[in-house]
Motif scaffolding. Structure first.
Motif, PDB file in Angstrom:
ATOM      1  N   ILE A  28      11.988  20.386  18.327  1.00 36.87           N
ATOM      2  CA  ILE A  28      10.848  20.083  18.973  1.00 36.87           C
ATOM      3  C   ILE A  28      10.563  18.541  18.763  1.00 36.87           C
ATOM      4  CG2 ILE A  28       8.570  20.651  19.428  1.00 36.87           C
ATOM      5  CD1 ILE A  28       9.181  23.712  18.777  1.00 36.87           C
ATOM      6  N   ASP A  29      10.422  17.643  19.596  1.00 35.94           N
ATOM      7  CA  ASP A  29      10.201  16.268  19.538  1.00 35.94           C
ATOM      8  C   ASP A  29       8.658  16.122  19.695  1.00 35.94           C
ATOM      9  OD1 ASP A  29      12.895  15.106  18.737  1.00 35.94           O
ATOM     10  OD2 ASP A  29      13.331  16.197  20.763  1.00 35.94           O
ATOM     11  N   VAL A  30       8.240  15.720  18.608  1.00 37.42           N
ATOM     12  CA  VAL A  30       6.617  15.483  18.558  1.00 37.42           C
ATOM     13  C   VAL A  30       6.548  13.902  18.623  1.00 37.42           C
ATOM     14  CG1 VAL A  30       4.514  15.426  17.577  1.00 37.42           C
ATOM     15  CG2 VAL A  30       6.086  17.465  17.738  1.00 37.42           C
ATOM     16  N   MET A  31       5.951  13.128  19.664  1.00 36.58           N
ATOM     17  CA  MET A  31       5.857  11.607  19.505  1.00 36.58           C
ATOM     18  C   MET A  31       4.470  11.305  19.806  1.00 36.58           C
ATOM     19  SD  MET A  31       8.997  10.853  22.069  1.00 36.58           S
ATOM     20  CE  MET A  31      10.631  11.824  21.915  1.00 36.58           C
ATOM     21  N   ASP A  32       4.131  10.214  19.247  1.00 36.99           N
ATOM     22  CA  ASP A  32       2.706   9.761  19.318  1.00 36.99           C
ATOM     23  C   ASP A  32       2.659   8.389  20.327  1.00 36.99           C
ATOM     24  OD1 ASP A  32       3.776   7.963  17.735  1.00 36.99           O
ATOM     25  OD2 ASP A  32       2.171   8.136  16.123  1.00 36.99           O
ATOM     26  N   GLY A  33       3.292   7.835  20.455  1.00 36.74           N
ATOM     27  CA  GLY A  33       3.162   6.467  21.370  1.00 36.74           C
ATOM     28  C   GLY A  33       2.825   5.443  20.542  1.00 36.74           C
ATOM     29  N   ILE A  34       3.184   5.605  19.383  1.00 34.03           N
ATOM     30  CA  ILE A  34       2.784   4.514  18.266  1.00 34.03           C
ATOM     31  C   ILE A  34       4.106   4.158  17.414  1.00 34.03           C
ATOM     32  CG2 ILE A  34       1.425   3.616  16.629  1.00 34.03           C
ATOM     33  CD1 ILE A  34      -0.844   5.088  17.706  1.00 34.03           C
ATOM     34  N   PHE A  35       4.491   5.328  16.889  1.00 36.76           N
ATOM     35  CA  PHE A  35       5.872   4.976  16.264  1.00 36.76           C
ATOM     36  C   PHE A  35       7.091   4.899  17.104  1.00 36.76           C
ATOM     37  CE2 PHE A  35       9.422   7.107  13.683  1.00 36.76           C
ATOM     38  CZ  PHE A  35       9.739   6.169  13.119  1.00 36.76           C
ATOM     39  N   LYS A  51       2.453  26.243  18.748  1.00 37.31           N
ATOM     40  CA  LYS A  51       2.168  27.670  18.520  1.00 37.31           C
ATOM     41  C   LYS A  51       2.605  28.564  19.525  1.00 37.31           C
ATOM     42  CE  LYS A  51      -2.543  28.907  17.414  1.00 37.31           C
ATOM     43  NZ  LYS A  51      -4.065  28.578  17.329  1.00 37.31           N
ATOM     44  N   SER A  52       2.538  28.234  20.779  1.00 39.59           N
ATOM     45  CA  SER A  52       2.848  28.938  21.909  1.00 39.59           C
ATOM     46  C   SER A  52       4.411  29.488  21.832  1.00 39.59           C
ATOM     47  CB  SER A  52       2.761  28.413  23.371  1.00 39.59           C
ATOM     48  OG  SER A  52       1.570  28.093  23.552  1.00 39.59           O
ATOM     49  N   ILE A  53       5.357  28.512  21.251  1.00 35.35           N
ATOM     50  CA  ILE A  53       6.448  28.724  21.054  1.00 35.35           C
ATOM     51  C   ILE A  53       6.864  29.801  20.158  1.00 35.35           C
ATOM     52  CG2 ILE A  53       8.716  27.864  20.684  1.00 35.35           C
ATOM     53  CD1 ILE A  53       8.019  25.339  21.949  1.00 35.35           C
ATOM     54  N   ARG A  54       6.024  29.504  18.948  1.00 37.31           N
ATOM     55  CA  ARG A  54       6.106  30.459  17.743  1.00 37.31           C
ATOM     56  C   ARG A  54       5.873  31.863  18.285  1.00 37.31           C
ATOM     57  NH1 ARG A  54       8.843  29.837  13.736  1.00 37.31           N
ATOM     58  NH2 ARG A  54       9.815  30.979  15.406  1.00 37.31           N
ATOM     59  N   LYS A  55       4.877  32.366  19.196  1.00 35.48           N
ATOM     60  CA  LYS A  55       4.650  33.695  19.466  1.00 35.48           C
ATOM     61  C   LYS A  55       5.657  34.240  20.290  1.00 35.48           C
ATOM     62  CE  LYS A  55      -0.311  32.754  20.012  1.00 35.48           C
ATOM     63  NZ  LYS A  55      -1.001  32.364  20.957  1.00 35.48           N
ATOM     64  N   PHE A  56       6.450  33.169  20.661  1.00 34.86           N
ATOM     65  CA  PHE A  56       7.621  33.583  21.841  1.00 34.86           C
ATOM     66  C   PHE A  56       8.882  33.876  21.359  1.00 34.86           C
ATOM     67  CE2 PHE A  56      10.335  32.373  25.352  1.00 34.86           C
ATOM     68  CZ  PHE A  56      10.090  33.505  26.260  1.00 34.86           C
ATOM     69  N   THR A  57       9.106  33.282  20.332  1.00 34.18           N
ATOM     70  CA  THR A  57      10.575  33.302  19.534  1.00 34.18           C
ATOM     71  C   THR A  57      10.437  33.296  18.245  1.00 34.18           C
ATOM     72  OG1 THR A  57      12.678  32.195  19.849  1.00 34.18           O
ATOM     73  CG2 THR A  57      11.001  30.608  19.797  1.00 34.18           C
ATOM     74  N   GLU A  58      11.668  33.825  17.679  1.00 31.31           N
ATOM     75  CA  GLU A  58      12.441  33.915  16.327  1.00 31.31           C
ATOM     76  C   GLU A  58      13.065  32.868  15.884  1.00 31.31           C
ATOM     77  OE1 GLU A  58      12.015  37.485  14.312  1.00 31.31           O
ATOM     78  OE2 GLU A  58      10.222  37.004  15.108  1.00 31.31           O
ATOM     79  N   LEU A  59      13.470  31.988  16.907  1.00 32.31           N
ATOM     80  CA  LEU A  59      14.334  30.812  16.561  1.00 32.31           C
ATOM     81  C   LEU A  59      13.734  29.884  15.612  1.00 32.31           C
ATOM     82  CD1 LEU A  59      15.489  29.171  20.101  1.00 32.31           C
ATOM     83  CD2 LEU A  59      16.914  30.509  18.394  1.00 32.31           C
ATOM     84  N   VAL A  60      14.438  29.390  14.762  1.00 34.52           N
ATOM     85  CA  VAL A  60      13.956  28.555  13.651  1.00 34.52           C
ATOM     86  C   VAL A  60      13.419  27.184  14.264  1.00 34.52           C
ATOM     87  CG1 VAL A  60      14.608  27.101  11.546  1.00 34.52           C
ATOM     88  CG2 VAL A  60      15.418  29.427  11.816  1.00 34.52           C
ATOM     89  N   LEU A  61      12.040  26.826  14.184  1.00 35.37           N
ATOM     90  CA  LEU A  61      11.554  25.708  14.913  1.00 35.37           C
ATOM     91  C   LEU A  61      11.760  24.658  13.772  1.00 35.37           C
ATOM     92  CD1 LEU A  61       8.188  27.355  16.524  1.00 35.37           C
ATOM     93  CD2 LEU A  61      10.656  27.584  17.113  1.00 35.37           C
ATOM     94  N   ASP A  62      12.384  23.481  14.587  1.00 35.85           N
ATOM     95  CA  ASP A  62      12.841  22.469  13.838  1.00 35.85           C
ATOM     96  C   ASP A  62      11.860  21.264  14.229  1.00 35.85           C
ATOM     97  OD1 ASP A  62      14.625  20.261  12.632  1.00 35.85           O
ATOM     98  OD2 ASP A  62      15.991  20.655  14.042  1.00 35.85           O
ATOM     99  N   VAL A  63      11.044  21.044  13.604  1.00 33.20           N
ATOM    100  CA  VAL A  63       9.817  20.020  14.340  1.00 33.20           C
ATOM    101  C   VAL A  63      10.176  18.738  13.704  1.00 33.20           C
ATOM    102  CG1 VAL A  63       7.412  19.574  14.483  1.00 33.20           C
ATOM    103  CG2 VAL A  63       8.405  21.808  14.629  1.00 33.20           C
ATOM    104  N   HIS A  64      10.641  17.785  14.719  1.00 32.77           N
ATOM    105  CA  HIS A  64      10.877  16.311  14.296  1.00 32.77           C
ATOM    106  C   HIS A  64       9.612  15.575  14.761  1.00 32.77           C
ATOM    107  CE1 HIS A  64      13.516  12.737  15.509  1.00 32.77           C
ATOM    108  NE2 HIS A  64      12.884  12.384  14.667  1.00 32.77           N
ATOM    109  N   LEU A  65       8.898  14.993  13.729  1.00 33.79           N
ATOM    110  CA  LEU A  65       7.805  14.345  13.893  1.00 33.79           C
ATOM    111  C   LEU A  65       7.999  12.826  14.110  1.00 33.79           C
ATOM    112  CD1 LEU A  65       5.296  15.797  11.285  1.00 33.79           C
ATOM    113  CD2 LEU A  65       5.405  16.515  13.769  1.00 33.79           C
ATOM    114  N   MET A  66       7.867  12.233  15.163  1.00 35.62           N
ATOM    115  CA  MET A  66       7.960  11.051  15.398  1.00 35.62           C
ATOM    116  C   MET A  66       6.703  10.450  15.484  1.00 35.62           C
ATOM    117  SD  MET A  66      11.328  10.843  18.007  1.00 35.62           S
ATOM    118  CE  MET A  66      10.902  12.552  18.332  1.00 35.62           C
ATOM    119  N   ILE A  67       6.018  10.440  14.576  1.00 34.91           N
ATOM    120  CA  ILE A  67       4.513   9.834  14.411  1.00 34.91           C
ATOM    121  C   ILE A  67       4.361   9.110  13.173  1.00 34.91           C
ATOM    122  CG2 ILE A  67       3.868  11.964  15.735  1.00 34.91           C
ATOM    123  CD1 ILE A  67       2.523  13.176  13.428  1.00 34.91           C
ATOM    124  N   THR A  68       3.473   8.220  13.328  1.00 37.08           N
ATOM    125  CA  THR A  68       2.789   7.368  12.171  1.00 37.08           C
ATOM    126  C   THR A  68       2.097   7.982  11.480  1.00 37.08           C
ATOM    127  OG1 THR A  68       2.364   5.141  11.632  1.00 37.08           O
ATOM    128  CG2 THR A  68       0.960   6.386  13.445  1.00 37.08           C
TER     129      THR A  68
END
Ligand code: DX5
Ligand code: ZN
Length: 222
Positions: free
Chosen positions: A33-40, A52-69
């Protein structure tokens, strides 16, 4: 252990649930899951409520990639939303040690990410503190870009270092991976593969997942 982490960035967001089910049914282990802030990075994508919505929906491991400053500001929020792995960028964070530690304290896996022009040696001081290293093989910000071949040097360096020092971080690669070049990062030592446009951007998502998995399974047997 070879793991596939399809990137949601290429999904049709009006049809996300159905697409996630297809990923699950065909053997994907992670959801990137790619999270971007328009700055970094020069783009804005999705954030906490979507995780949060996805978490309720699936057991897949949520691999969150923070492209944020200064990602340290949002670790608690993403952990509470249900992220399993939290990737922070080396280039975006002034408090890397404490942020990596914070992720672990919250019971999540931590990962340190480097952009294509960053040399893997720059992150040596952190390599004994991470569960995963994410090597970007395109400039972060957009899906559908071409794979930057030179970034395989970062994968090779991180792989040799891990073997020489008895460490066991995963090596994830992200950007421009497709059915044609998939073997290159695997040969170089990556074991977690992100793919967006080559999976969720295709008409038959399930078939793409099965193809990627079949190639990766050959490496599992080696
Ligand atoms: C780019 C993102 C990637 C992106 C990959 O900034 O970090 O995860 O979704 O997409 P593809 O596989 O199309 O290069
Ligand atoms: Zn990503």
């Amino acid at each position: 252990m070879y793991i596939l982490s399809p990137s949601l960035l290429s999904a049709d967001f009006t049809d996300m649930g159905r697409q996630i089910r297809i990923l699950e049914e065909n053997g994907a282990e992670y959801l990137h899951i790619d999270v971007m802030d328009g700055i970094f990075v020069p783009n804005i994508s999705i954030g906490v409520p979507v995780v949060k919505s996805i978490r309720k929906f699936t057991e897949l491991v949520l691999d969150v990639h923070l492209m944020i400053t200064q990602p340290q500001r949002y670790i608690e929020a993403f952990a509470a939303a249900g992220a399993d792995i939290i990737n922070i960028h080396y280039e975006a964070c002034d408090e890397i040690d404490s942020t990596l530690e914070k992720i672990k304290t919250l019971g999540k896996k931590n990962a340190l990410t480097i952009k294509p022009k960053t040399n893997w040696k720059d992150i040596i001081p952190y390599l004994n503190k991470v569960d995963m290293v994410l090597v970007m093989s395109v400039e972060p910000g957009f899906g559908g870009q071409s794979f930057i071949e030179e970034t395989l040097e970062n994968v090779r360096g991180l792989y040799s270092y891990k073997k020489e020092n008895g460490l066991n971080y995963d090596i994830e690669i992200d950007g421009g991976i497709n059915a044609e070049n998939l073997k290159k990062p695997l040969e170089a030592g990556a074991n977690v593969i992100v793919a967006g446009s080559a999976i969720l951007g295709k008409r038959d998502i399930g078939q793409q997942v099965r193809y990627f998995k079949s190639v990766m399974e050959e490496y599992d047997k080696k």
